[in-house]
Design an enzyme around this catalytic site. Structure first.
Site, PDB file in Angstrom:
ATOM      1  N   SER A 111      -4.211   9.614  -4.722  1.00 59.19           N
ATOM      2  CA  SER A 111      -4.638   8.886  -3.537  1.00 59.19           C
ATOM      3  C   SER A 111      -4.356   9.694  -2.286  1.00 59.19           C
ATOM      4  CB  SER A 111      -3.867   7.570  -3.486  1.00 59.19           C
ATOM      5  OG  SER A 111      -4.015   6.969  -2.235  1.00 59.19           O
ATOM      6  N   TYR A 136       4.326   2.331  -3.661  1.00 61.18           N
ATOM      7  CA  TYR A 136       3.054   2.690  -4.305  1.00 61.18           C
ATOM      8  C   TYR A 136       2.714   4.155  -4.044  1.00 61.18           C
ATOM      9  CZ  TYR A 136      -1.946   3.268  -4.946  1.00 61.18           C
ATOM     10  OH  TYR A 136      -3.163   3.754  -5.329  1.00 61.18           O
ATOM     11  N   LYS A 157       2.495   7.722  -6.632  1.00 64.56           N
ATOM     12  CA  LYS A 157       1.389   8.686  -6.772  1.00 64.56           C
ATOM     13  C   LYS A 157       1.895  10.112  -6.560  1.00 64.56           C
ATOM     14  CE  LYS A 157      -1.945   5.825  -7.686  1.00 64.56           C
ATOM     15  NZ  LYS A 157      -2.484   5.793  -9.040  1.00 64.56           N
TER      16      LYS A 157
END
Ligand code: NAD
Ligand code: UDP
Length: 336
Positions: free
Chosen positions: A124, A149, A153
């Site tokens: 991302s 989050y 990643k």
């Protein structure tokens, strides 16, 4: 190739399944359906005119992943499985670290055990330490990010890089998505968020459908053309095609590429585009900035073009039109 899509029943995975099948690849999905419906895959299979076998289970379960790799003689894995709600990751960090790291590590371990060497990962734009315009892949990536989050990643990118350094056979791609939006042009599959959408496009779609009263625009005092946040919105079908290109370009080592358009749009520009698609004005109010939001985040997409021969072809208006077709035909998503 025979390709396993972990998390392939979800929003991006279901569109990628269609793009892979259109290129003559075979597809198998492993998904625990925590944030997806089997109906999405049934429809994707119908659109593609091909079968998409679904194994319902956990991508962190090494024995299960091994058996799927063996049984379906898989050549490559695209790893979509994971949890993706930024706010929820702040409230439930252990669950996010557990699922996102657990599924990535479990899948990589199963691949190593079964001799499967090709791995494509859904990363991302959130991994960039300093969001901004025209981000290049060599910009700093950190784990000093705003939320768990994003940190998962960045951590998984490091895990894949370490695994490739230790095993010269691994062929990996880290795909840094910018803002995926839109739906398949059939209007039969699309994004189906549970509860109140966090993301701009599905929220506007629900306002347009009369399910939410008005859009709340998070801040109009950013240093941007109209004061609202700028993002690089990429049509989900372009994104899906980027996966096919990455899969076909894999070589030993790790390839890191942005998947974005290089074009920024403000919140109000997205709203106006939606109003054009719907044919009427949509209500909104400006509220405070959302904590943690950047003013601008757009991709420099040149590496994807150079290395993958891929570039986004669809416009924001295409994405909005397709999102609206999906939303208006499926007001209750896959539930109804
Ligand atoms: P999604 O929630 O629709 O898809 C993820 C899928 O993973 C779901 O089908 C879910 O049921 C499945 N899943 C979750 N935990 C699992 C587990 N333990 N085992 C097997 N399956 C499991 O989300 P999406 O938008 O399609 O995103 C796909 C990937 O892309 C995610 O990793 C996400 O973090 C990443 N990503 C998404 C965006 C975005 O804006 N949509 C942006 C950047 C990156
Ligand atoms: N946004 C907004 N109202 C909403 C949801 C989002 O104004 O209800 C804004 C947000 O501040 C950002 C842009 O829309 O500038 C895209 O937000 P989204 O959550 O879709 O993506 P991300 O912030 O992860 O890039």
């Amino acid at each position: 190739m025979r390709v396993l899509l972990t998390g392939g029943a979800g929003y991006i995975g279901s569109h990628t399944a269609i793009a892979l099948l259109a290129r003559g690849h075979r597809v198998v999905v492993l998904d625990d359906l925590v944030n997806a419906s089997e109906v999405a895959l049934e429809r994707a299979a119908r659109i593609a005119g091909a079968e998409i076998p679904l194994v319902v289970g956990d991508a962190a379960d090494v024995d299960l992943v091994r058996s799927v790799l063996r049984e379906h003689r898989i050549d490559a894995v695209i790893h979509f499985a994971g949890l993706k709600a930024v706010g929820e990751s702040v409230a439930e960090p252990l669950r996010y670290y557990g699922v996102n790291l657990g599924t990535a590590i479990g899948t990589l371990q199963a691949m190593a055990a079964e001799g499967v060497e090709r791995f494509v990962f859904s990363s991302s734009a959130t991994v960039y330490e300093q969001p901004g315009p025209l981000l290049r892949e060599d910009a700093p990536v950190g784990i000093a990010l705003e939320n768990p989050y994003g940190r998962t990643k960045a951590m998984i990118e490091s895990i894949v890089t370490d695994a490739a350094a230790a095993d010269g056979r691994l062929q990996a791609a880290l795909l840094r998505y910018f803002n995926p939006v839109g739906a398949h042009e059939s209007g039969d599959i699309g994004e189906d968020p549970k509860g109140i959408p966090n993301n701009l496009m599905p929220y506007i779609a629900q306002v347009a459908a009369g399910e939410r009263e008005r859009l709340r625009v998070f801040g109009d005092d950013y240093d941007t053309p109209d004061g609202t946040g700028v993002r690089d919105y990429i049509h989900v079908v372009d994104l899906a095609e980027g996966h096919v290109a990455a899969l076909e370009a894999l070589a030993p080592g790790v390839l890191t590429v942005n998947l974005g358009t290089g074009q920024g749009a403000t919140v109000l520009e997205v709203l106006r585009a939606f109003e054009r698609a719907v044919g009427r004005e949509l209500p909104f109010e400006v509220v405070d900035r959302r904590p943690g939001d950047a003013a601008v985040s757009t991709a420099d997409p040149s590496r994807a073009h150079e290395v993958l021969g891929w570039r986004a072809r669809r416009t924001l208006d295409d994405a909005v039109r397709d999102a609206w077709r999906w939303q208006s035909r499926n007001p209750r998503g896959y539930r109804g």
